[in-house]
Structures are given as structure tokens and as C-alpha cells.
Design a protein around this motif. Structure first.
Motif, short mmCIF file in Angstrom:
data_model
loop_
_atom_site.label_atom_id
_atom_site.label_comp_id
_atom_site.label_asym_id
_atom_site.label_seq_id
_atom_site.Cartn_x
_atom_site.Cartn_y
_atom_site.Cartn_z
N ARG A 274 85.08 102.79 -37.03
CA ARG A 274 86.45 103.18 -37.42
C ARG A 274 87.22 103.56 -36.15
NH1 ARG A 274 86.12 107.92 -40.90
NH2 ARG A 274 84.53 106.76 -42.03
N ARG A 275 86.49 104.17 -35.19
CA ARG A 275 87.17 104.60 -33.96
C ARG A 275 87.51 103.40 -33.07
NH1 ARG A 275 83.65 108.35 -30.34
NH2 ARG A 275 82.92 108.99 -32.40
N TYR A 276 86.62 102.40 -33.05
CA TYR A 276 86.86 101.25 -32.16
C TYR A 276 86.89 99.95 -32.98
CZ TYR A 276 85.51 104.68 -28.66
OH TYR A 276 85.42 105.81 -27.89
N SER A 302 84.73 99.96 -43.86
CA SER A 302 86.17 100.25 -43.81
C SER A 302 86.92 99.31 -42.87
CB SER A 302 86.39 101.71 -43.36
OG SER A 302 85.72 101.93 -42.13
N LEU A 303 86.19 98.52 -42.07
CA LEU A 303 86.87 97.56 -41.18
C LEU A 303 86.99 96.18 -41.83
CD1 LEU A 303 86.54 99.70 -38.96
CD2 LEU A 303 85.71 97.91 -37.45
N LYS A 304 86.35 96.02 -42.99
CA LYS A 304 86.20 94.65 -43.52
C LYS A 304 87.54 93.95 -43.72
CE LYS A 304 83.85 91.88 -46.97
NZ LYS A 304 82.79 91.81 -48.00
N SER A 305 88.49 94.59 -44.36
CA SER A 305 89.76 93.89 -44.66
C SER A 305 90.51 93.57 -43.37
CB SER A 305 90.63 94.75 -45.59
OG SER A 305 90.73 96.04 -45.04
N LEU A 306 90.44 94.48 -42.42
CA LEU A 306 91.11 94.22 -41.12
C LEU A 306 90.51 92.98 -40.47
CD1 LEU A 306 92.82 95.17 -38.59
CD2 LEU A 306 90.73 96.36 -37.88
N MET A 307 89.18 92.91 -40.48
CA MET A 307 88.50 91.80 -39.81
C MET A 307 88.79 90.48 -40.53
SD MET A 307 87.08 93.07 -37.17
CE MET A 307 85.95 91.78 -36.64
N GLY A 325 82.27 106.90 -39.40
CA GLY A 325 82.81 105.53 -39.51
C GLY A 325 82.06 104.53 -38.66
N ALA A 326 80.78 104.83 -38.34
CA ALA A 326 79.95 103.86 -37.62
C ALA A 326 79.04 103.15 -38.62
CB ALA A 326 79.09 104.58 -36.58
N ILE A 327 78.43 102.03 -38.21
CA ILE A 327 77.51 101.32 -39.10
C ILE A 327 76.28 102.19 -39.30
CG2 ILE A 327 76.04 99.28 -39.37
CD1 ILE A 327 77.99 97.72 -37.63
N ALA A 328 75.97 102.54 -40.53
CA ALA A 328 74.80 103.39 -40.81
C ALA A 328 73.56 102.54 -40.98
CB ALA A 328 75.05 104.20 -42.07
N GLN A 329 73.74 101.38 -41.61
CA GLN A 329 72.59 100.45 -41.71
C GLN A 329 73.11 99.02 -41.88
OE1 GLN A 329 71.58 101.97 -45.93
NE2 GLN A 329 70.61 99.92 -45.82
N LEU A 330 72.28 98.07 -41.47
CA LEU A 330 72.68 96.67 -41.62
C LEU A 330 72.42 96.26 -43.07
CD1 LEU A 330 71.36 94.89 -38.41
CD2 LEU A 330 73.72 95.35 -39.08
N THR A 351 79.78 102.75 -31.19
CA THR A 351 79.55 104.18 -30.93
C THR A 351 78.05 104.46 -31.10
OG1 THR A 351 79.60 105.21 -33.13
CG2 THR A 351 81.74 104.71 -32.09
N GLN A 352 77.60 105.58 -30.53
CA GLN A 352 76.17 105.85 -30.54
C GLN A 352 75.69 106.36 -31.90
OE1 GLN A 352 74.22 106.91 -27.09
NE2 GLN A 352 75.92 106.55 -25.71
N ASP A 353 76.66 106.59 -32.82
CA ASP A 353 76.24 107.01 -34.17
C ASP A 353 75.55 105.85 -34.90
OD1 ASP A 353 77.41 109.32 -33.52
OD2 ASP A 353 79.24 109.04 -34.72
N ALA A 354 75.67 104.65 -34.35
CA ALA A 354 75.05 103.49 -35.01
C ALA A 354 73.61 103.31 -34.52
CB ALA A 354 75.87 102.25 -34.70
N SER A 355 73.10 104.28 -33.79
CA SER A 355 71.77 104.10 -33.16
C SER A 355 70.67 103.71 -34.15
CB SER A 355 71.37 105.37 -32.40
OG SER A 355 71.47 106.47 -33.24
N PRO A 356 70.70 104.14 -35.41
CA PRO A 356 69.58 103.78 -36.28
C PRO A 356 69.37 102.27 -36.43
CG PRO A 356 70.90 105.50 -37.30
CD PRO A 356 71.66 105.04 -36.10
N ILE A 357 70.41 101.47 -36.21
CA ILE A 357 70.24 100.03 -36.47
C ILE A 357 69.57 99.30 -35.31
CG2 ILE A 357 72.26 99.94 -37.98
CD1 ILE A 357 73.73 98.47 -35.67
N LEU A 358 69.51 99.98 -34.13
CA LEU A 358 69.11 99.19 -32.95
C LEU A 358 67.67 98.70 -33.01
CD1 LEU A 358 70.84 98.22 -30.57
CD2 LEU A 358 69.27 99.52 -29.15
N GLN A 359 66.77 99.57 -33.53
CA GLN A 359 65.36 99.15 -33.53
C GLN A 359 65.18 97.87 -34.35
OE1 GLN A 359 63.01 100.54 -31.48
NE2 GLN A 359 62.07 98.57 -32.07
N GLU A 360 65.91 97.82 -35.49
CA GLU A 360 65.81 96.62 -36.36
C GLU A 360 66.29 95.38 -35.59
OE1 GLU A 360 68.18 97.11 -39.87
OE2 GLU A 360 67.78 95.07 -40.60
N VAL A 361 67.36 95.57 -34.82
CA VAL A 361 67.91 94.45 -34.04
C VAL A 361 66.92 94.04 -32.95
CG1 VAL A 361 69.74 93.89 -32.39
CG2 VAL A 361 70.32 95.02 -34.55
#
Ligand SMILES: NC(=O)C1=CN([C@@H]2O[C@H](COP(=O)(O)OP(=O)(O)OC[C@H]3O[C@@H](n4cnc5c(N)ncnc54)[C@H](O)[C@@H]3O)[C@@H](O)[C@H]2O)[C@H](O)CC1
Ligand SMILES: [K+]
Length: 533
Positions: A274-276, A302-307, A325-330, A351-361
Motif C-alpha cells: 500500500r505504501r509503494y 488493495s492494489l488489485k484494481s489499481l494494477m 498493507g504488505a503481502i502477508a502470503q502468496l 517492504t520488509q513486512d512481506a518477509s514471510p513470503i521469501l522462504q517460499e519464493v
């Protein structure tokens, strides 16, 4: 001829490699004096092209701003000085007024003979720089690839003085004072208007820290046999200069006459918050320009319609989001998982709040590009070594700050960017692209590519997001086209900078915002021959 020119244009050498190549030429029978005469003759012709003689008796109005009649030759103790003295003699015979500055008493034999002959012709020779102050042009023959240590007085002070004159200066081989391999300033260095690099591109000329001194660099080919280059560098030189030919040859063009969107790659971008939200849009636009067949973009819901509004052709995947407003999970569409895509690019605006998804990636089994917060989260996880376990390509695209956070034990990446990037690629097993005025790419086998041209117009927010999308899109296409990951990354860096150079030419260096840059990505390709294949 073209092939030779292209092969030479891709080669980058260190001082030691240049010495070994020249030693082979001399050992084969080419007299040193003859080579110097040949090289200096080529330099003289280029000097006359760039700064034609301004004949006093002719109408002054005819003289262009770059005409010159009084030339000052800065002469060093070695063969760079020898080159300069041959140029001095030849310009004198062609009507230029020539003055010589040489503060050294001990000169190499050949250099000393050329100085003696110049004096016998009546060319004034000074051991102080002052008498050259009203020259129209200076030619820097102080030091070339033989410079070994930090410059000291009197020559160091003389260089500082002549730099203050802000006169046109043509440097022979390298601006004197620059380290041949790292481009580091050894005490002080000549700020050249032009650098005429002799024979093969010296590595130091392609380093960020050299750029304030190099001016417009060009290569003077003095017919070094390709066999001598191969004998010293081996068949695949470990450091390559990215050229238009090599870049265009790795683009997924032309397309096969019969194809469909799924054959042209399917890229998954994971970006935005949401921030970026802008970072997600710019990354998507960069990916669109790459020509990738299918583009999916995972963003917070919340970014979907904008995108969707910005990128109607992309499949926008709204993911559950955190408070901030960061991605919490994929949350991928039904029946799809990460292996459904041909490449992933992850990071811009997360943002670093999305850190939980990185291991999956990181656990995915497809080519992965990490940038921006993807890199910052990786650095926090202190898991560079986990990249070694990935069985498939990983590309990291840090700027210097992200690089330092990712590889804290690699010394200052500004000092020797080639060495630092090579070390990072070896440590991580990834292809590492270190952004800069001269972007460096390295793979874990130690091969390095340097992008030789860029523009300060790229120094603005969002340029990196565009690069991520562009390279991600190329990666997604490359996997089905047997193009090596590192070469497609080098091509992406070249494409991105060429688009910015074209945009800056048409809109000034202030006019290349990231969104405009995405428009020039296709424009610059269309302006090359490949665009009309
Ligand atoms: N090798 C050839 O025949 C050709 C070389 N080319 C030109 O020559 C130079 C390389 O020549 P070299 O003599 O090896 O070195 P330099 O001219 O760069 O001179 C350095 C010279 O000065 C001494 N030195 C080193 N560091 C310092 C310092 N900090 N202060 C004072 N003196 C220093 C060192 O001992 C050297 O003798 C190459 O760049 C070309 O310009 C021809 O073009 C092709 C033939
Ligand atoms: K020089």
C-alpha cells in the motif's frame, strides 16, 4: 573487419594482461620503436580529427571551437611519454605549435631519444607546467598502464594545476593517475576530455570511480593479432564488455512465425505494498516492455484494481495483506503454484513486512530474480548460503547499499566493483548484477560483464523497478530459448541503459522519469536494426 572490430570491442584487459600481450608482439619480432611509431601515428590522426589545426592566417571565423594551433604535450618517463613525444613531433610537422612539459630526468631509453629529437627540432621543453597555460589543447602522455604507485610532486601538483585550467585534454591510453585495473585515483589524476585507449579496453576505464576523469573514451585499434589476445586471455575472456552486437544477439528476437503467448514465457512478479504501489506499476511496465508472453503480478489485495487499470494485459493476483498493507502470503489462483511460471521477479515495493513470503519464493524451482526489499529481506535472513542450495538460477540485482547489507564481509564495493561482484557471485552461487554508472554482472564461475555506457539520467527512483521487470521478463523468455541467464541479464542491463541514453538525448538528463523510461525501452529497440527484423 567487422568481426575483428566486434571481437576487440568485447575484450577488457588488466595492466598485466596488456603487458603480456605486448610482450608476445615484441617476442614475435615487432620492434618496440616500430610499434610506438605506429600507435603514435594513429593517435596523431585522431588528434587532428578531433582538434583540427586552426591556421592563424585563415579567417578566424572559420575556426571551430575545437580548432587548435598551440598544443602542450605532457611527457612521462615511460613509453606513454614516448607516445606523447612522437605525437608532438608529428603535430609539429603538420603545422601545430608544440610545447613540451617533462618534469622527469630519468626517462626510458626510447622516450629519451624522442625527447632529444624533439629538442633538436626546436620544440621548447619545460620542467614546469606554467608555460603550457595558454595552449589550446593538452595531450597527456604522462602515464599509461605502467603507473605503479601514487603520484608525487612535482607531477602531482602540476596535474592539479592543469586540471584547474579546464582546457581540452586528450589522454593517451588512460588519464594519468588512474589505476589501470580499478580506475582508482592514485593521488590525483588528469581530468581528460577524451581518452584514446590503446589496443584493448583497460579495465580501469570501465569503473564508476574513473568516470569523472575519462571523458569520452574511444579505442585505438593497433592491429593486435587475435591469436595473441587469445593466448593470454584464453578463448573466453573472464571479463567482457557488453556490446550492442552481443546484447541484440541474446534478445528473444526474431520470434518464430508460429508461437503463442505461453511459449513466450510466463513471468510472476511479486511486488508492491500500500505504501509503494508505484513500484509495482513500474516493475509491471518494465516486464511488459520485455515482450514476455504472459505476465502475472502478485500484489496486496488493495492494489488489485489499481494494477488492473494500469496493466490490463497482466493477470493481477490480489493477496492477503498485513496491517501495513504488505503481502502477508502468496495466494495463487487455483491449480497453480510457483512452478507454473517460467520465472519469478520479487522485491520492488514489498517492504520488509512481506518477509514471510521469501522462504517460499527461495524454495521455488524456477529462475528467480531478487531486487530491492527482496534483497533486504534476504539480508535480514542472513541466508546467502541458502541460495547455493537452489538448483536453478538466481539473479540478485543490488545497488551498492543493498550489496553491502547482503555481503557485509566483502570489502568496499566502490573500490574494485569487479572483484566485489565476482566474490558475491562466488559466495551466493547467484548471478549478481551490481548497479552503478558502469553496471557489473558476475556469475559464480567468475565470468564478468561490464555495461560500458549509461547515463546519470537513471539516477532516480523507479529506474531499478523498471530494470527488475525488464530482466524478469527476459528471464521468463530465456528459459525456453536456451539463452544463458547471465547473458540475458547483461542484455537487460544494456537495454535499460540504452533506453535511458536515448530518452536523455531527446528529453535531457532531467527528463527520464521511470515511467518515461518504460516507453523508451521499445523505442530504443525499434531504432536498432533488430527492430526491423
Ligand atoms: N610497451 C610498448 O612498447 C608500448 C606501450 N605503449 C604505451 O606505453 C605505455 C606503457 O609504457 P610503460 O613504460 O610500461 O609505462 P608508462 O608509460 O605508463 O610509464 C610509467 C613509467 O613511470 C614509472 N612510474 C610508475 N609509477 C610512477 C609514479 N607514481 N611516479 C613516477 N614514475 C612512475 C614506471 O617505472 C614507468 O617506467 C602504454 O600505456 C602506452 O601508452 C604504446 O602505446 C604501445 C607500445
Ligand atoms: K596518459
Amino acid at each position: 573487419m567487422k568481426d575483428r572490430q566486434e571481437q576487440i570491442a568485447q575484450v577488457i584487459v588488466t595492466a598485466q594482461q596488456m603487458r603480456e600481450i605486448e610482450e608476445r608482439i615484441f617476442a614475435a619480432g615487432m620492434p618496440v620503436v616500430a610499434l610506438m611509431e605506429k600507435v603514435a601515428g594513429l593517435i596523431t590522426r585522431r588528434v587532428q580529427d578531433i582538434y583540427p589545426l586552426f591556421c592563424q592566417q585563415e579567417n578566424k571565423a572559420k575556426a571551430s571551437s575545437s580548432s587548435s594551433s598551440r598544443v602542450g604535450i605532457l611527457t612521462g618517463p615511460g613509453h606513454n611519454g614516448g607516445d606523447g613525444l612522437v605525437v608532438a613531433r608529428e603535430l609539429y610537422f603538420r603545422g601545430y605549435e608544440v610545447l613540451i612539459y617533462c618534469p622527469f630526468s630519468k626517462l626510458k631509453e626510447l622516450t629519451s631519444q624522442h625527447l632529444q629529437y624533439a629538442r633538436s627540432l626546436g620544440l621548447p621543453c619545460y620542467d614546469s607546467i606554467q608555460p603550457l597555460q595558454d595552449c589550446d589543447l593538452l595531450i597527456d602522455g604522462l602515464f599509461g598502464f605502467g603507473l605503479e604507485k601514487t603520484l608525487t610532486d612535482p607531477v602531482a601538483t602540476a596535474i592539479n594545476q592543469l586540471n584547474e585550467w579546464h582546457k581540452p585534454i586528450i589522454s593517451i591510453d588512460l588519464p594519468s593517475g588512474l589505476h589501470t585495473d580499478t580506475g582508482e585515483v592514485l593521488g590525483t589524476a588528469v581530468r581528460a576530455t577524451h581518452t584514446l585507449c590503446l589496443g584493448l579496453w583497460k579495465q580501469g576505464l570501465l569503473q564508476d570511480q574513473a568516470l569523472d576523469y575519462v571523458g569520452k573514451a574511444e579505442l585505438i585499434d593497433f592491429d593486435i593479432p587475435l591469436a595473441d589476445i587469445q593466448a593470454v586471455l584464453g578463448n573466453s575472456p573472464s571479463i567482457k564488455r557488453i556490446t550492442k552486437t552481443t546484447a541484440l544477439s541474446t534478445l528473444p528476437l526474431p520470434r518464430p512465425p508460429v508461437t503463442h503467448k505461453y511459449k513466450e514465457g510466463h513471468l510472476l512478479l511479486i511486488c508492491g505494498s500500500r505504501r509503494y504501489s508505484g513500484g509495482a506499476i513500474l516493475t509491471g511496465l518494465g516486464a511488459r516492455a520485455s515482450g514476455v508472453g504472459m505476465l502475472s503480478i502478485a500484489v496486496p489485495e488493495s492494489l488489485k484494481s489499481l494494477m488492473v487499470a494500469q496493466l490490463p494485459e497482466a493477470l493481477i493476483i490480489g493477496c492477503p495483506e498485513t496491517e501495513s498493507g504488505a503481502i502477508a502470503q502468496l495466494q495463487l489462483p487455483p491449480k497453480t503454484d510457483l512452478s507454473s511460471f517460467s520465472a519469478i521477479a520479487c522485491g520492488p515495493g514489498l517492504t520488509q513486512d512481506a518477509s514471510p513470503i521469501l522462504q517460499e519464493v527461495l524454495d521455488s524451482t524456477i529462475p528467480l530474480l531478487l531486487d530491492a526489499d527482496g534483497l533486504n529481506i534476504l539480508a535480514e535472513m542472513r541466508s546467502i548460503q541458502t541460495l547455493q542450495k537452489r538448483q536453478i538460477s538466481t539473479v540478485l540485482t543490488p545497488h551498492t547499499g543493498e550489496f553491502k547489507r547482503l555481503f557485509p564481509d566483502i570489502p568496499d564495493a566502490n573500490h574494485d566493483r569487479v572483484k566485489a561482484t565476482r566474490e558475491a557471485a562466488a559466495q551466493s552461487g547467484a548471478v549478481v548484477l551490481l548497479k552503478g554508472a558502469r553496471t557489473v554482472i558476475a556469475n559464480s564461475q567468475g565470468t564478468v560483464w561490464i555495461n560500458p555506457e549509461s547515463t546519470p539520467a537513471l539516477a532516480r527512483g523507479g529506474s531499478g523497478d523498471v530494470l527488475t521487470g525488464l530482466i524478469g521478463g527476459l528471464l521468463a523468455q530465456a528459459s525456453s530459448k536456451k539463452i544463458s541467464v547471465e547473458e540475458i541479464v547483461a542484455t537487460g542491463a544494456w537495454w535499460h541503459s540504452q533506453a535511458a541514453i536515448l530518452a536523455a538525448q531527446e528529453r535531457t538528463e532531467l527528463g527520464v522519469d521511470a515511467h518515461t523510461l518504460t516507453n523508451y525501452l521499445i523505442a530504443v529497440l525499434a531504432s536498432t536494426s533488430i527492430g526491423h527484423l
